[in-house]
Motif scaffolding. Structure first.
Motif, PDB file in Angstrom:
ATOM      1  N   LEU A 103       0.839  -1.054   0.076  1.00  0.00           N
ATOM      2  CA  LEU A 103      -0.061  -0.087   0.067  1.00  0.00           C
ATOM      3  C   LEU A 103       0.680   1.275  -0.038  1.00  0.00           C
ATOM      4  CD1 LEU A 103      -3.000   1.107  -0.128  1.00  0.00           C
ATOM      5  CD2 LEU A 103      -2.646   1.071   2.465  1.00  0.00           C
ATOM      6  N   ASP A 104       1.945   1.335   0.783  1.00  0.00           N
ATOM      7  CA  ASP A 104       2.786   2.450   0.877  1.00  0.00           C
ATOM      8  C   ASP A 104       3.448   2.802  -0.383  1.00  0.00           C
ATOM      9  OD1 ASP A 104       2.080   2.698   3.574  1.00  0.00           O
ATOM     10  OD2 ASP A 104       3.831   2.004   4.313  1.00  0.00           O
ATOM     11  N   GLU A 105       3.822   1.682  -0.948  1.00  0.00           N
ATOM     12  CA  GLU A 105       4.531   1.929  -2.379  1.00  0.00           C
ATOM     13  C   GLU A 105       3.563   2.225  -3.468  1.00  0.00           C
ATOM     14  OE1 GLU A 105       7.469   1.303  -5.294  1.00  0.00           O
ATOM     15  OE2 GLU A 105       7.589   1.194  -2.909  1.00  0.00           O
ATOM     16  N   ALA A 129      -7.996  -6.189   9.816  1.00  0.00           N
ATOM     17  CA  ALA A 129      -6.803  -5.685   9.596  1.00  0.00           C
ATOM     18  C   ALA A 129      -6.767  -4.862   8.371  1.00  0.00           C
ATOM     19  CB  ALA A 129      -5.722  -6.884   9.512  1.00  0.00           C
ATOM     20  N   ALA A 130      -7.298  -5.159   7.334  1.00  0.00           N
ATOM     21  CA  ALA A 130      -7.466  -4.295   6.114  1.00  0.00           C
ATOM     22  C   ALA A 130      -7.940  -2.807   6.299  1.00  0.00           C
ATOM     23  CB  ALA A 130      -7.876  -4.990   4.893  1.00  0.00           C
ATOM     24  N   HIS A 131      -9.052  -3.023   7.154  1.00  0.00           N
ATOM     25  CA  HIS A 131      -9.475  -1.510   7.592  1.00  0.00           C
ATOM     26  C   HIS A 131      -8.853  -0.702   8.406  1.00  0.00           C
ATOM     27  CE1 HIS A 131     -13.892  -2.204   6.395  1.00  0.00           C
ATOM     28  NE2 HIS A 131     -13.556  -3.506   6.635  1.00  0.00           N
ATOM     29  N   ALA A 132      -8.097  -1.406   9.272  1.00  0.00           N
ATOM     30  CA  ALA A 132      -6.867  -0.625  10.189  1.00  0.00           C
ATOM     31  C   ALA A 132      -5.901  -0.136   9.249  1.00  0.00           C
ATOM     32  CB  ALA A 132      -6.377  -1.541  11.280  1.00  0.00           C
ATOM     33  N   TYR A 134      -5.902   0.518   5.983  1.00  0.00           N
ATOM     34  CA  TYR A 134      -6.466   1.847   5.275  1.00  0.00           C
ATOM     35  C   TYR A 134      -6.511   3.011   6.064  1.00  0.00           C
ATOM     36  CZ  TYR A 134      -7.416  -1.756   1.944  1.00  0.00           C
ATOM     37  OH  TYR A 134      -7.153  -2.893   1.004  1.00  0.00           O
ATOM     38  N   ALA A 135      -6.970   2.823   7.328  1.00  0.00           N
ATOM     39  CA  ALA A 135      -7.146   4.055   7.988  1.00  0.00           C
ATOM     40  C   ALA A 135      -5.855   4.506   8.470  1.00  0.00           C
ATOM     41  CB  ALA A 135      -7.993   3.722   9.359  1.00  0.00           C
ATOM     42  N   ARG A 136      -4.889   3.894   8.821  1.00  0.00           N
ATOM     43  CA  ARG A 136      -3.545   4.311   9.079  1.00  0.00           C
ATOM     44  C   ARG A 136      -2.841   4.861   8.079  1.00  0.00           C
ATOM     45  NH1 ARG A 136      -2.785  -0.685  11.740  1.00  0.00           N
ATOM     46  NH2 ARG A 136      -1.749  -1.511   9.978  1.00  0.00           N
TER      47      ARG A 136
END
Length: 144
Positions: A103-105, A129-132, A134-136
């Motif tokens: 995601l960061d990349e 975990a994916a929700h968290a 994306y929120a981060r």
């Protein structure tokens, strides 16, 4: 772990990771279905794949996950800019930061390409975990 652009030769390994990443009945139900999803992705059935933004995670020589990014959402015409059609990681490498790195990349690649925004859609198969994750990363729900 290595992050690199996607290649057609990744199809089978990514289909395996895709199938394993989701709970039964949420995404593909068979390896053949998962392979078809990858074929459809490469063929542009979900939008034109942006190879400059799409990345594959390789661990010990094997593709174990990917973030698949298209030019724009085919489902949500109001969204502008690149659209993440999928982010998945094989369970063998869960908890190793692979999803976050992908995601960061992709977000960084969008910024470097001059894209002011990137969007995604969450659904039934989106894990807590994916929700968290994306929120981060700063993703926020659309407001009506």
């Amino acid at each position: 772990m290595e992050l690199r652009p996607i290649q057609l030769s990744d199809r089978d390994a990514l289909a395996d990771a895709y199938l394993a990443a989701y709970p039964p009945g949420v995404a593909a139900t068979t390896l053949s279905d998962a392979q078809q999803e990858m074929d459809d992705t490469f063929a542009g059935e979900f939008g034109t794949l942006r190879p400059d933004l799409t990345r594959v995670a390789v661990f010990q020589g094997r593709p174990v996950g990917a973030i698949l990014v298209v030019g724009k959402s085919i489902w949500d015409p109001q969204l502008r800019g690149p659209f993440i059609i999928d982010l998945f990681v094989h369970p063998d490498v869960k908890g190793m930061g692979v999803g976050r790195a992908l995601l960061d990349e992709a977000v960084h690649a969008c910024a470097m390409a001059g894209d002011a925004t990137v969007s995604l859609r969450i659904g039934e198969g989106t894990s807590p975990a994916a929700h968290a994750l994306y929120a981060r990363a700063g993703f926020e729900p659309l407001r009506d």
